[in-house]
Design a protein around this motif. Sequence first.
Motif, PDB file in Angstrom:
ATOM      1  N   ASP A 120       0.839  -1.212   0.000  1.00 14.70           N
ATOM      2  CA  ASP A 120       0.000   0.000   0.000  1.00 14.70           C
ATOM      3  C   ASP A 120       0.868   1.254   0.000  1.00 14.70           C
ATOM      4  O   ASP A 120       0.567   2.235  -0.677  1.00 14.70           O
ATOM      5  CB  ASP A 120      -0.906   0.032   1.241  1.00 14.70           C
ATOM      6  N   ILE A 123       2.167   2.143  -3.358  1.00 15.13           N
ATOM      7  CA  ILE A 123       1.136   2.818  -4.168  1.00 15.13           C
ATOM      8  C   ILE A 123       0.972   4.260  -3.694  1.00 15.13           C
ATOM      9  O   ILE A 123       0.870   5.194  -4.502  1.00 15.13           O
ATOM     10  CB  ILE A 123      -0.209   2.051  -4.104  1.00 15.13           C
ATOM     11  N   GLN A 124       0.983   4.446  -2.370  1.00 21.00           N
ATOM     12  CA  GLN A 124       0.846   5.815  -1.846  1.00 21.00           C
ATOM     13  C   GLN A 124       1.965   6.727  -2.349  1.00 21.00           C
ATOM     14  O   GLN A 124       1.771   7.932  -2.514  1.00 21.00           O
ATOM     15  CB  GLN A 124       0.872   5.795  -0.305  1.00 21.00           C
ATOM     16  N   GLY A 127       1.680   5.483  -7.054  1.00 14.19           N
ATOM     17  CA  GLY A 127       0.979   4.550  -7.945  1.00 14.19           C
ATOM     18  C   GLY A 127      -0.439   4.986  -8.260  1.00 14.19           C
ATOM     19  O   GLY A 127      -1.392   4.240  -8.012  1.00 14.19           O
ATOM     20  N   PHE A 128      -0.579   6.185  -8.796  1.00 16.69           N
ATOM     21  CA  PHE A 128      -1.912   6.717  -9.102  1.00 16.69           C
ATOM     22  C   PHE A 128      -1.770   7.809 -10.140  1.00 16.69           C
ATOM     23  O   PHE A 128      -0.667   8.241 -10.461  1.00 16.69           O
ATOM     24  CB  PHE A 128      -2.567   7.290  -7.836  1.00 16.69           C
TER      25      PHE A 128
ATOM     26  N   ILE B 189      -9.466  -0.771  -8.299  1.00 20.67           N
ATOM     27  CA  ILE B 189      -8.070  -0.343  -8.251  1.00 20.67           C
ATOM     28  C   ILE B 189      -7.991   1.168  -8.524  1.00 20.67           C
ATOM     29  O   ILE B 189      -7.212   1.888  -7.903  1.00 20.67           O
ATOM     30  CB  ILE B 189      -7.216  -1.153  -9.259  1.00 20.67           C
ATOM     31  N   TYR B 192      -9.164   2.782  -5.353  1.00 18.94           N
ATOM     32  CA  TYR B 192      -8.145   2.514  -4.323  1.00 18.94           C
ATOM     33  C   TYR B 192      -6.929   3.429  -4.506  1.00 18.94           C
ATOM     34  O   TYR B 192      -6.394   3.987  -3.542  1.00 18.94           O
ATOM     35  CB  TYR B 192      -7.755   1.039  -4.398  1.00 18.94           C
ATOM     36  N   GLN B 193      -6.520   3.607  -5.745  1.00 14.38           N
ATOM     37  CA  GLN B 193      -5.360   4.464  -5.991  1.00 14.38           C
ATOM     38  C   GLN B 193      -5.675   5.922  -5.642  1.00 14.38           C
ATOM     39  O   GLN B 193      -4.835   6.619  -5.073  1.00 14.38           O
ATOM     40  CB  GLN B 193      -4.898   4.319  -7.442  1.00 14.38           C
ATOM     41  N   GLU B 196      -5.428   5.988  -1.908  1.00 14.85           N
ATOM     42  CA  GLU B 196      -4.048   5.943  -1.392  1.00 14.85           C
ATOM     43  C   GLU B 196      -3.353   7.292  -1.611  1.00 14.85           C
ATOM     44  O   GLU B 196      -2.513   7.709  -0.822  1.00 14.85           O
ATOM     45  CB  GLU B 196      -3.256   4.814  -2.061  1.00 14.85           C
TER      46      GLU B 196
END
Lengths: 247, 667
Positions: A120, A123-124, A127-128, B189, B192-193, B196
Amino acid sequence: MNLTLNIWRQDGPNAQGRMVTYQLADVSEHMSFLEMLDVLNEQLVEKGEEPIAFDSDCREGICGMCGLMINGKAHGPEVTTTCQLHMRSFNDGDTITVEPWRATAFPVLRDLVVDRSAFDRIIQAGGFISVNTGAAPEAHSVPVPKPKADRAFESAKCIGCGACVAACPNAAGMLFMGAKVTHLGELPQGQPERWARVVKMVAQHDHEGFGGCTNTGACADVCPKEIPLDVINQLNKDLRASMSKRA
Amino acid sequence: MTTTNPTPTADTFGMYTVGAPIADTKAPTTVPIDKMWTTRKFDAKLVNPSNRRKLTVIIVGTGLAGAAAAASLGEAGYNVQVFFYQDSARRAHSIAAQGGINAAKNYNGDGDSVYRLFYDTVKGGDYRARETNVYRLAEVSANIIDQCVAQGVPFAREYAGLLDNRSFGGTQVARTFYAAGQTGQQLLIGAYQALERQVAKGTVQEFKRHEMLELIVVDGRARGIVARNMVTGELETHLADAVVLASGGYGNVFFLSTNAMGCNVTATWRAHRKGAYFGNPCYTQIHPTCIPVAGDYQSKLTLMSESLRNDGRIWVPKRAEDCDKDPRQIPEEDRDYYLERIYPAFGNLVPRDIASRQAKNVCDEGRGVGPKVGDFRRGVYLDFAESIQRLGRAAIEEKYGNLFDMYAQITGESPYEVPMRIYPAVHYTMGGLWVDYDLQTSITGLYAAGEANFSDHGANRLGASSLMQCLGDGYFVLPNTIRDYLANGPFPKVAADAPEVTGALAAAQSRIDRLMAVNGERTVDSFHKELGHIMWEYCGMERTEEGLLKAIGLIRSLREEFWRNVRVLGSADTLNQSLERAGRVADFLELGELMCIDALHRRESCGGHFRAESQTDDGEALRHDDQFLYVAAWEFAGGGDGVVGTPVLHKEDLVYKSIELKQRSYK
């Protein structure tokens, strides 16, 4: 079939663990591996022994919650999740060794349950794609070439189970991270943050105590979603490129 | 919420009482339906950006609704805390949705529109959903797709690079966006991203492996929760200005369902016990195409996408004595393609509820196939032989390859060689906490989103609509409506030693202590399985007055035995999965009774549920709009653990101004 099971038991994060041997009779070949453990647990409770803790949720191979080392192999002898492994893959009289994922970055919480929070945090780290709710343009305003969309999807299939880490002799999280970098990097929407993303994610990965990749390919061998090894090449390529792009 | 005419009357069986009717008061019904959402958004009060960080919102659950709401509220600047029982927010069960997500984009120019999506959803729900909510859902559907694409959700595309659509669940337009058979995963996802990202920014705080055990209500407002840290066993209180439950559905009351192992009703049931009305609890969806039960050890059922019905033909042998034969040896003339026979116009593509019920009927007649479980064979064939012959194996493989592989992995049989065996299984629960147009429950400051609320699907949900509703609620509805409430805050600080807080903590602690202390003879799962069997048998696809009365008696005695004879080993201050399950099963044992009472009182066949006493001359479902055109919102009237009392029924009349009421017919 009748089985001998050697299972890792550990009372808590700081307790000393041990292998315990159990006998289990009349196992149906149609049971899933986790249903076999359910049956064992029911018998243990009836005998007054504490059941074995293990993670599972969807039991249809998509949530990524389950994951056991079975006879030394992440998710066992088939290329699938532990929940989708069935007892027909074993034989009467087999001895099966069951252990939790073993990696510094995935500490054991109890028995076969580990803490994968490190994923996690990777991703923090990046990953976005940064888009606030309501700020999105019309979906058809940016066409995405099908080959790129397809590769993004193939990489996005990762379920975050951690088998790649468990299988890797260095306990590297590179397949997991490469899958995310490839997924977002293939899409036009992912371009603005592409170079910063890879640098931040890799830094977090290393900080968490995952090892480095030495190209053994053990991760891709066990990946239940068959994420290809080339996502790690993509990760490295993007990381190299980021050095010049960010300068 | 308004209440008028409080004249309670008892029902024939003394199972419930009738309280004051209720109504939604938030939808601005003075304007036309297509202006309502815009009007409501404008009328809802705003919160100054600098005040938002002083307001705390607790969200329980990180599926599509919870993760989307948490990310959006975090982006807006509120202080958000999310709680979930899994080890990562990415694992919530939305992830398992296969087929797709509907949106009224009309990219194919085939006549789709917001109104048509609204119309299909209300009709599909058999006219038991609130039209104002459904219209808004159709309205926000297009924004969902934009949002997801911007996040990097890799939807299927055509060669020109534009998004591909397919037709799904019997609709006549292609409005379903998808990512192979993993649409739920890709959408989750994405959410979720986004979540996050907010965790990294510090607007959202995650509490993983935490389970909500109590709601804290102070001065009539939801002000926090009691949660158990599932690793250390510690009970924690968390206080806030508003609480959102996005904790999913309760299909696991049937033990076997397509839900994940951990899906449970505890969060919503605990809120129900504190005053939140439960809407239409008996509305459950039984999905027709699942892999049948293979043995007593079975832990869950696996869905096979209903898209398979496009190319597979469903049949059973005409004669019971053929049922254990190799299906390939049964000649055409001895097969009964019963859906094609009974419904020649729709054939194998009849809606989910009809396909499910007819499968049960042929198996009840003794013509089911596959292994015997108990006295019956519970399975029917879904045969691709003809399609493979007509289209070639490669074409079928391209369409359904991953599903066929999944089936083969689970059953050990190849659908290319022998017909698949399928049987209906519990898949989704349309019922849930009653909410108004703002998604606020009957407790002020408590909201419910996604499958946890009762709202948009009426008595039957259409395929590819649950993902739409969850994301609609989470991204677009809740962030706009909850601000109207939060604008009144921050509310007076609740002291950690306030009686409501210590009381909730003590209640959670005493329930755990009691579960640990019983030390009886039976495992938690054995109770859960027995409850599931009762529910499936008497409150499943077909219900009768006699059966439901019997079920209520059985559940009551099972619940009594549970609290006397359950065995939970180990200790409460460690990771203890038996204890977790015991708490959930205790709540299912209470919910199950309410579901049966709701089913008993609703003496009509409607949507996903068939009431034997209410059918047409040719055995089809018969709705009774004259008596049951309402939402049944149940108020809890019981006491301590295991004491459910006599629930109070509040009716919300359903008013259809924008759509004409019709009986469904598929013949």
